[in-house]
Design a protein around this motif. Structure first.
Motif, PDB file in Angstrom:
ATOM      1  N   ALA A  81       0.814  -1.220   0.000  1.00 56.56           N
ATOM      2  CA  ALA A  81       0.000   0.000   0.000  1.00 56.56           C
ATOM      3  C   ALA A  81       0.846   1.269   0.000  1.00 56.56           C
ATOM      4  O   ALA A  81       0.295   2.373  -0.024  1.00 56.56           O
ATOM      5  CB  ALA A  81      -0.925   0.001   1.216  1.00 56.56           C
ATOM      6  N   ASP A  82       2.168   1.115   0.051  1.00 54.98           N
ATOM      7  CA  ASP A  82       3.085   2.249   0.059  1.00 54.98           C
ATOM      8  C   ASP A  82       2.788   3.209   1.217  1.00 54.98           C
ATOM      9  O   ASP A  82       2.688   4.424   1.034  1.00 54.98           O
ATOM     10  CB  ASP A  82       3.043   2.988  -1.278  1.00 54.98           C
ATOM     11  N   ARG A  85      -4.933   9.451   1.411  1.00 59.71           N
ATOM     12  CA  ARG A  85      -3.998   8.679   0.586  1.00 59.71           C
ATOM     13  C   ARG A  85      -3.863   7.256   1.096  1.00 59.71           C
ATOM     14  O   ARG A  85      -3.937   6.298   0.338  1.00 59.71           O
ATOM     15  CB  ARG A  85      -2.627   9.360   0.569  1.00 59.71           C
ATOM     16  N   SER A  86      -3.667   7.102   2.406  1.00 58.17           N
ATOM     17  CA  SER A  86      -3.518   5.775   2.997  1.00 58.17           C
ATOM     18  C   SER A  86      -4.789   4.957   2.804  1.00 58.17           C
ATOM     19  O   SER A  86      -4.743   3.772   2.486  1.00 58.17           O
ATOM     20  CB  SER A  86      -3.196   5.874   4.490  1.00 58.17           C
ATOM     21  N   ASN A 124      -5.009   3.773  -0.808  1.00 60.79           N
ATOM     22  CA  ASN A 124      -3.999   2.750  -1.076  1.00 60.79           C
ATOM     23  C   ASN A 124      -4.351   1.420  -0.433  1.00 60.79           C
ATOM     24  O   ASN A 124      -4.222   0.363  -1.062  1.00 60.79           O
ATOM     25  CB  ASN A 124      -2.618   3.220  -0.606  1.00 60.79           C
ATOM     26  N   ASN A 133      -7.295  -0.168  -2.325  1.00 56.61           N
ATOM     27  CA  ASN A 133      -6.877  -0.748  -3.605  1.00 56.61           C
ATOM     28  C   ASN A 133      -6.128  -2.059  -3.417  1.00 56.61           C
ATOM     29  O   ASN A 133      -6.388  -3.035  -4.119  1.00 56.61           O
ATOM     30  CB  ASN A 133      -6.030   0.249  -4.395  1.00 56.61           C
ATOM     31  N   VAL A 134      -5.200  -2.104  -2.477  1.00 54.97           N
ATOM     32  CA  VAL A 134      -4.420  -3.315  -2.240  1.00 54.97           C
ATOM     33  C   VAL A 134      -5.312  -4.464  -1.745  1.00 54.97           C
ATOM     34  O   VAL A 134      -5.145  -5.609  -2.143  1.00 54.97           O
ATOM     35  CB  VAL A 134      -3.266  -3.051  -1.238  1.00 54.97           C
TER      36      VAL A 134
END
Length: 171
Positions: A80-81, A101-102, A105, A108-109
């Motif tokens: 998830a960066d 943002r988190s 991410n 999506n992951v």
């Protein structure tokens, strides 16, 4: 069934002690290496006990998917960066506020609908049709009571399925 649960807990405690020492010695008389035990522990399917200490619905679904896929917190954070501490906080703190943002991410992951995950995280308003199903409402409103029943695990699984339906994102 209760005896099987106790054996599982005993094995879990033993494994936790072995993993804590993290040396590369053989962990059992059968010659299973510590690395093999760690890999096995990571690949276990999620159980009610794994979710018992998770205080929030968002933490439960993230932990559910992470455990189901055999990921460590570090694995999910890398995918998830985001920082691993964010994954830890999601799974352990009530009231943890994810950055947009988190949130995107992680959604999506994990294969979640971003919109539905934002709703669960209370970043956007929940539409009434989203939580229409009784089981989903139950999972979303569950508070930590120190144990997760099979019914609650089934409700969390249903919530994960709903979060994974990306049809809402296409509207």
């Amino acid at each position: 069934m209760k005896g099987e649960n106790m054996n599982f807990e005993t094995m879990r405690e033993w494994l936790a002690r072995k993993l804590k020492h993290a040396d590369d010695t053989m962990a059992a008389a059968g010659g299973t290496s510590l690395e093999a035990l760690q890999q096995d522990a990571r690949s276990r399917i999620v159980t009610p006990a794994a979710l018992a200490e998770v205080p929030t619905e968002i933490g439960k679904v993230v932990r559910y998917v992470r455990e189901q896929r055999g990921w460590t917190r570090g694995d999910l954070a890398e995918l998830a960066d985001i920082d691993e501490i964010e994954i830890s906080l999601i799974e352990t703190l009530e009231g943890q506020d994810l950055s947009p943002r988190s949130l995107v991410n992680v959604a999506n992951v994990c294969g979640f609908s971003v919109t539905r995950f934002q709703q669960l995280a209370k970043h956007v308003e929940v539409r009434s049709h989203y939580a229409a199903d009784k089981g989903l409402r139950f999972a979303a409103r569950s508070k930590n009571v120190g144990a997760v029943t099979q019914e609650e695990l089934d409700a969390i699984s249903a919530l994960v399925a709903t979060l994974s339906d990306k049809a809402l994102d296409d509207r």
